[in-house]
Design a protein around this motif. Structure first.
Motif, short mmCIF file in Angstrom:
data_model
loop_
_atom_site.label_atom_id
_atom_site.label_comp_id
_atom_site.label_asym_id
_atom_site.label_seq_id
_atom_site.Cartn_x
_atom_site.Cartn_y
_atom_site.Cartn_z
N UNK A 38 -10.98 -15.76 -2.78
CA UNK A 38 -10.63 -15.83 -1.36
C UNK A 38 -10.25 -17.25 -0.98
N UNK A 39 -11.02 -18.21 -1.45
CA UNK A 39 -10.72 -19.61 -1.15
C UNK A 39 -9.34 -20.02 -1.69
N UNK A 40 -9.03 -19.55 -2.90
CA UNK A 40 -7.75 -19.91 -3.52
C UNK A 40 -6.58 -19.28 -2.79
N UNK A 56 -20.57 -14.84 -7.99
CA UNK A 56 -19.52 -13.98 -7.43
C UNK A 56 -18.19 -14.73 -7.33
N UNK A 57 -17.20 -14.19 -8.04
CA UNK A 57 -15.89 -14.84 -8.06
C UNK A 57 -14.98 -14.42 -6.91
N UNK A 111 -8.31 -0.83 0.53
CA UNK A 111 -7.53 -2.01 0.17
C UNK A 111 -6.11 -1.65 -0.28
N UNK A 112 -5.17 -2.45 0.16
CA UNK A 112 -3.77 -2.38 -0.29
C UNK A 112 -3.29 -3.80 -0.49
N UNK A 113 -2.13 -3.94 -1.10
CA UNK A 113 -1.57 -5.28 -1.26
C UNK A 113 -1.36 -5.96 0.09
N UNK A 114 -0.97 -5.16 1.08
CA UNK A 114 -0.71 -5.72 2.41
C UNK A 114 -1.99 -6.15 3.12
N UNK A 115 -3.10 -5.50 2.78
CA UNK A 115 -4.36 -5.81 3.47
C UNK A 115 -5.21 -6.83 2.71
N UNK A 116 -4.70 -7.32 1.58
CA UNK A 116 -5.50 -8.18 0.71
C UNK A 116 -6.02 -9.42 1.43
N UNK A 117 -5.17 -10.03 2.23
CA UNK A 117 -5.58 -11.26 2.92
C UNK A 117 -6.76 -11.02 3.86
N UNK A 118 -6.69 -9.95 4.64
CA UNK A 118 -7.79 -9.66 5.58
C UNK A 118 -9.05 -9.25 4.83
N UNK A 174 -12.67 -11.17 4.97
CA UNK A 174 -13.94 -10.50 5.31
C UNK A 174 -15.03 -10.85 4.30
N UNK A 175 -14.65 -11.01 3.03
CA UNK A 175 -15.61 -11.40 2.00
C UNK A 175 -16.08 -12.83 2.24
N UNK A 176 -15.13 -13.69 2.54
CA UNK A 176 -15.48 -15.09 2.79
C UNK A 176 -16.38 -15.21 4.01
N UNK A 177 -16.07 -14.47 5.05
CA UNK A 177 -16.89 -14.51 6.27
C UNK A 177 -18.29 -13.94 6.02
#
Length: 352
Positions: A97-99, A91-92, A26-33, A37-40
């Motif tokens: 992820x939703x936010x 699990x938060x 994980x990096x700041x740049x990869x946070x969205x992906x 992946x957690x949401x999926x």
């Protein structure tokens, strides 16, 4: 055919592998992906999780909710284990992820991003060190289809704090601009009973408490707008927790005193079931008192603590001793109640 419990165990094993892989990359740049992946992951497993939660009704199940994480390294789970038989950490990461994936830049997003890293590490510890003791599941995963309704109910709750002086939230914003405006219209009972932020300053005058609200989450708004955004967050969180827990018959354990105060405030208005409120109050008092007396339990391993709590079943014993199936817990003197709970807990601690 694989049993439901075994399937949940498989899901948790897979989730641990996913989180460990995320932590390594994980990096700041990869946070969205990463969050996607957690949401999926949870979306893929939603049916099994839902089926499992449906089986928990009337089984003394408790969920640690309204908190960013359960601090495993500080043994914060001891108080959690002291109540009930089935323990679930809500699990938060799914909520984060939703936010953060809504593509809306709102005040507080940077703080939430930092919480992602903290929660990620603690989730890994929980899945490794408390395996078979505390489940990690997104209890509020299935709440998204109710969000519109909850927001409307939350706004009505907020307006009721002002004795329904305002006809709508727009009407409130049109007429309330300053802390003094809020103080003028807000119910005196509400002023005494609510937190207006996590670190509320009850030693200050009410208008000063409003002015003390942090900008980090609330942005550069006027005091009345900050007050609204702070309270509406607590109300929505409280409604989400209560609605979800009611659906599954799960009792919420709330570490945050501000969130807990809204649970107590909202619950009587959502349900005529005093027994649910009785269980919630008792469970949270046990949780708090165990954590206040943590040193008495540090000799126990997580498994020993879990076995000890299940053997003694303090929650059920006290529930019966207080006769909470026939009366409101508020009819019992608070100081006497706390002293009795503390005595039971310390007696349990000496049973090693």
């Amino acid at each position: 055919m694989i049993k439901l419990d075994e399937k949940i165990n498989e899901i948790e094993n897979d989730y641990l592998l996913l989180l460990q892989n995320i932590k390594s990359n994980i990096t700041d740049d990869s946070l969205e992906s990463v969050l996607d992946s957690i949401r999926l992951f949870w979306y893929k497993n939603r049916k099994v999780v839902s089926m499992f939660l449906e089986t928990l009704k009337n089984k003394q199940a408790f969920s640690y909710s309204g908190a960013t994480h359960l601090d495993v390294n500080d043994n914060e789970y001891y108080g959690f284990l002291a109540v009930g038989k089935i323990h679930i950490m809500d699990d938060q990461l799914y909520k984060y992820a939703d936010c953060l994936l809504q593509d809306v830049d709102v005040p507080g997003n940077e703080i939430i991003k930092k919480q992602v890293f903290t929660t990620l590490n603690d989730n890994i510890c929980l899945l490794k060190d408390l395996k078979g003791i505390v489940l990690l599941l997104p209890v509020r995963l299935f709440f998204t289809n109710k969000l519109d309704v909850i927001h409307k109910v939350a706004e009505q709750c907020y307006l009721s704090f002002f004795n329904n002086h305002f006809s709508s939230i727009k009407n409130y914003f049109d007429n309330c601009k300053t802390a003094e405006d809020v103080d003028k219209y807000l119910s005196d009972d509400i002023k005494k009973s609510i937190y207006i932020c996590d670190h509320d300053r009850f030693d200050l005058e009410f208008t000063e408490r409003i002015k003390f609200l942090p900008d980090a989450f609330l942005g550069n708004n006027n005091d009345a707008e900050k007050f609204f955004h702070s309270l509406i967050g607590f109300i929505i969180s409280g409604l989400e927790i209560l609605e979800t827990m009611h659906d599954y018959g799960i009792i919420p354990i709330i570490r945050n005193p501000a969130t807990l105060s809204y649970i107590y405030l909202l619950e009587p208005n959502l349900s005529t079931d005093i027994f649910f409120l009785n269980k919630t109050v008792l469970a949270n008092e046990i949780f708090a008192i165990v954590n206040q007396n943590m040193n008495n339990f540090k000799v126990y391993t997580p498994k020993e603590m879990n076995d000890l709590c299940k053997t003694n079943n303090i929650f059920e014993t006290l529930y019966n001793d207080f006769e909470l199936s026939t009366q409101s817990i508020n009819q019992i003197n608070f100081k006497e109640r706390v002293e009795m709970i503390k005595t039971r807990i310390l007696n349990m601690a000496d049973n090693k």
